[in-house]
Motif scaffolding. Structure first.
Motif, PDB file in Angstrom:
ATOM      1  N   PHE A 178      58.193  40.141  35.684  1.00  0.00           N
ATOM      2  CA  PHE A 178      56.923  39.844  35.014  1.00  0.00           C
ATOM      3  C   PHE A 178      55.876  39.391  36.030  1.00  0.00           C
ATOM      4  O   PHE A 178      54.719  39.820  35.987  1.00  0.00           O
ATOM      5  CB  PHE A 178      57.111  38.757  33.957  1.00  0.00           C
ATOM      6  N   PHE A 179      56.270  38.499  36.925  1.00  0.00           N
ATOM      7  CA  PHE A 179      55.314  37.950  37.891  1.00  0.00           C
ATOM      8  C   PHE A 179      54.824  39.004  38.873  1.00  0.00           C
ATOM      9  O   PHE A 179      53.647  39.034  39.236  1.00  0.00           O
ATOM     10  CB  PHE A 179      55.958  36.785  38.653  1.00  0.00           C
ATOM     11  N   ASN A 180      55.704  39.884  39.340  1.00  0.00           N
ATOM     12  CA  ASN A 180      55.343  40.828  40.392  1.00  0.00           C
ATOM     13  C   ASN A 180      54.666  42.093  39.889  1.00  0.00           C
ATOM     14  O   ASN A 180      53.941  42.743  40.649  1.00  0.00           O
ATOM     15  CB  ASN A 180      56.589  41.207  41.192  1.00  0.00           C
ATOM     16  N   TYR A 181      54.885  42.459  38.614  1.00  0.00           N
ATOM     17  CA  TYR A 181      54.325  43.723  38.129  1.00  0.00           C
ATOM     18  C   TYR A 181      53.462  43.576  36.886  1.00  0.00           C
ATOM     19  O   TYR A 181      52.789  44.532  36.508  1.00  0.00           O
ATOM     20  CB  TYR A 181      55.452  44.721  37.839  1.00  0.00           C
ATOM     21  N   GLY A 182      53.490  42.435  36.220  1.00  0.00           N
ATOM     22  CA  GLY A 182      52.659  42.250  35.033  1.00  0.00           C
ATOM     23  C   GLY A 182      52.985  43.235  33.928  1.00  0.00           C
ATOM     24  O   GLY A 182      52.083  43.727  33.244  1.00  0.00           O
ATOM     25  N   THR A 305      46.159  36.969  37.631  1.00  0.00           N
ATOM     26  CA  THR A 305      45.486  35.843  38.279  1.00  0.00           C
ATOM     27  C   THR A 305      45.897  35.709  39.739  1.00  0.00           C
ATOM     28  O   THR A 305      45.048  35.591  40.631  1.00  0.00           O
ATOM     29  CB  THR A 305      45.811  34.538  37.525  1.00  0.00           C
ATOM     30  N   TYR A 306      47.192  35.761  40.013  1.00  0.00           N
ATOM     31  CA  TYR A 306      47.666  35.539  41.379  1.00  0.00           C
ATOM     32  C   TYR A 306      47.438  36.741  42.277  1.00  0.00           C
ATOM     33  O   TYR A 306      47.232  36.578  43.484  1.00  0.00           O
ATOM     34  CB  TYR A 306      49.138  35.131  41.356  1.00  0.00           C
ATOM     35  N   TYR A 307      47.442  37.950  41.718  1.00  0.00           N
ATOM     36  CA  TYR A 307      47.145  39.121  42.549  1.00  0.00           C
ATOM     37  C   TYR A 307      45.678  39.139  42.968  1.00  0.00           C
ATOM     38  O   TYR A 307      45.346  39.470  44.103  1.00  0.00           O
ATOM     39  CB  TYR A 307      47.504  40.411  41.820  1.00  0.00           C
ATOM     40  N   ASP A 308      44.777  38.791  42.046  1.00  0.00           N
ATOM     41  CA  ASP A 308      43.364  38.753  42.415  1.00  0.00           C
ATOM     42  C   ASP A 308      43.069  37.628  43.392  1.00  0.00           C
ATOM     43  O   ASP A 308      42.167  37.738  44.227  1.00  0.00           O
ATOM     44  CB  ASP A 308      42.502  38.604  41.163  1.00  0.00           C
ATOM     45  N   GLU A 309      43.818  36.554  43.299  1.00  0.00           N
ATOM     46  CA  GLU A 309      43.656  35.463  44.271  1.00  0.00           C
ATOM     47  C   GLU A 309      44.180  35.902  45.643  1.00  0.00           C
ATOM     48  O   GLU A 309      43.587  35.568  46.672  1.00  0.00           O
ATOM     49  CB  GLU A 309      44.414  34.232  43.786  1.00  0.00           C
ATOM     50  N   HIS A 310      45.265  36.650  45.637  1.00  0.00           N
ATOM     51  CA  HIS A 310      45.890  37.091  46.889  1.00  0.00           C
ATOM     52  C   HIS A 310      45.135  38.245  47.532  1.00  0.00           C
ATOM     53  O   HIS A 310      44.879  38.236  48.746  1.00  0.00           O
ATOM     54  CB  HIS A 310      47.333  37.503  46.604  1.00  0.00           C
ATOM     55  N   ILE A 318      47.561  47.405  39.778  1.00  0.00           N
ATOM     56  CA  ILE A 318      48.936  46.983  39.498  1.00  0.00           C
ATOM     57  C   ILE A 318      49.179  46.876  37.996  1.00  0.00           C
ATOM     58  O   ILE A 318      50.227  47.294  37.496  1.00  0.00           O
ATOM     59  CB  ILE A 318      49.232  45.648  40.205  1.00  0.00           C
ATOM     60  N   LEU A 319      48.226  46.345  37.260  1.00  0.00           N
ATOM     61  CA  LEU A 319      48.403  46.200  35.827  1.00  0.00           C
ATOM     62  C   LEU A 319      48.020  47.455  35.058  1.00  0.00           C
ATOM     63  O   LEU A 319      48.253  47.534  33.860  1.00  0.00           O
ATOM     64  CB  LEU A 319      47.598  45.009  35.305  1.00  0.00           C
TER      65      LEU A 319
END
Length: 372
Positions: A178-182, A305-310, A318-319
């Motif tokens: 869930f965290f890595n691929y949404g 949220t975390y991908y856009d921050e990264h 990705i989503l």
């Protein structure tokens, strides 16, 4: 000789040709008819379809509505002003957001109508109205994710559980995916007949991309399909994802077996139990003060949220979000951005415990977790 520029089935109050050139007979098509064709052509969720129909209902009930080929900027501006005013009259707490939602719907409909040659040119849309963004936190923090990960050790054994690993192993692997691929909830846990979950044949352990495109991934590849749009994805696995999927793979697993088993047909209910075990407080709407429980869909928002921050804009690819612009949709190659983001995104500390060989114990203090 009369010239027909289009066909409008059914006719209606908004279909009367006004202000036409002398000697030219035209038959227009209403916005309502275009939306029917648009919804037939697009694979949208039930809720999204309902929102589009609501916007069309507002347009048809508006006294100044015109047919789709007559829409100009002034019509859109007056319509949005009316939607804004009605939202205020009805006690809406965020009328700007209501009007901007209608603007987004009209923009999508008119763009599609132009692509299908229902209209000759796109009207310029007025600027969005000021709106108050929805207050409150709609993503889980890294601390929350760490607590959820370690709380999986306390999940009780489901009745009839016969797998060689605990249900906690499956939930830990699911949180990582869930965290890595949404991904959608139905992509991980099949809780409806139309869901297509990830199967073992969807996982490629070799570094070569299964679709023959892109560079090699040393940890293998993962294939899945979105529930909402049916769009296909071939994503590289990073070390954390690879390790967790390996940890739940049984020697007797068949290629057509589902990878994840949450131990229940209601995974969101199990997730709320997990939140209680982890001490994760419900999310609160800052405007109304209302508390609502976290659901698995919030992990998709957490991923974005975390991908856009990264890496800015990486979450769009990705989503699998739809984006405007012909160049972006048809020519811009976004896979390298997603590839780089997935292999480099910082993981929550708990996710690295299994990678470092600390299964069942805290990676910092080596404290053993009590298994349910």
């Amino acid at each position: 000789m009369p010239v027909f520029t289009g066909y409008r089935p059914g006719g209606g109050a908004c279909s009367e040709a006004q202000g036409r050139r002398p000697g030219v007979v035209t038959m227009s098509i209403s916005l309502e008819s275009v939306v029917v064709k648009y919804l037939e052509a697009k694979k949208l969720s039930r809720g999204t379809r309902k929102e589009y129909r609501s916007t069309v209902t507002k347009w048809v009930s508006w006294e100044s509505c015109v047919d789709v080929d007559e829409i100009e900027r002034i019509h859109v501006r007056e319509f949005l002003d009316r939607v804004y005013a009605n939202a205020i009259e009805n006690g809406g707490s965020n009328p700007g957001r209501t009007a901007n939602k209608a603007r987004e719907h009209l923009r999508a409909i008119l763009s599609w109508a132009w692509e299908q040659d229902f209209i000759e040119k796109l009207p310029r849309l007025p600027k969005p109205k000021p709106q108050r963004d929805v207050a409150g936190r709609h993503y889980l923090t890294k601390s929350d994710l760490n607590a959820l990960y370690f709380a999986t050790y306390q999940l009780p054994r489901p009745r009839g559980w016969k797998k060689n690993v605990t249900v906690g192993h499956h939930w830990r692997a699911a949180l990582v995916v869930f965290f890595n691929y949404g991904v959608d909830t139905g992509t991980v846990f099949k809780c409806a007949g139309f869901h297509e979950p990830i199967l073992w044949r969807h996982i490629t352990w070799q570094p070569e991309p299964p679709n023959g495109q892109g560079q090699d991934s040393r940890h293998g590849w993962l294939y899945y399909r979105r529930v909402k749009t049916q769009k296909q994805f071939y994503r590289p696995m990073n070390r954390v994802v690879h390790t967790h999927l390996k940890s739940i793979r049984a020697d007797s697993a068949q290629l057509d077996d589902a990878v994840f088993d949450g131990g229940t047909s209601r995974p969101n209910q199990q997730f709320q139990i997990l939140c209680d075990l982890a001490g994760v407080k419900p999310k609160r709407d800052m405007e109304t003060g209302e508390e609502r429980p976290w659901v698995l869909k919030d992990l998709r928002k957490t991923c974005a949220t975390y991908y856009d921050e990264h890496m800015p804009e990486s979450s769009i690819e990705i989503l699998g979000h739809s984006v405007g612009g012909v160049t972006y949709r048809h020519y811009a190659h976004r896979d390298p951005l997603a590839f780089k983001a997935i292999l480099s995104i910082p993981q929550p500390e708990a996710f690295n415990a299994l990678v470092q060989g600390f299964d069942g114990e805290c990676p910092c203090c080596r404290r053993k977790f009590l298994q349910a």
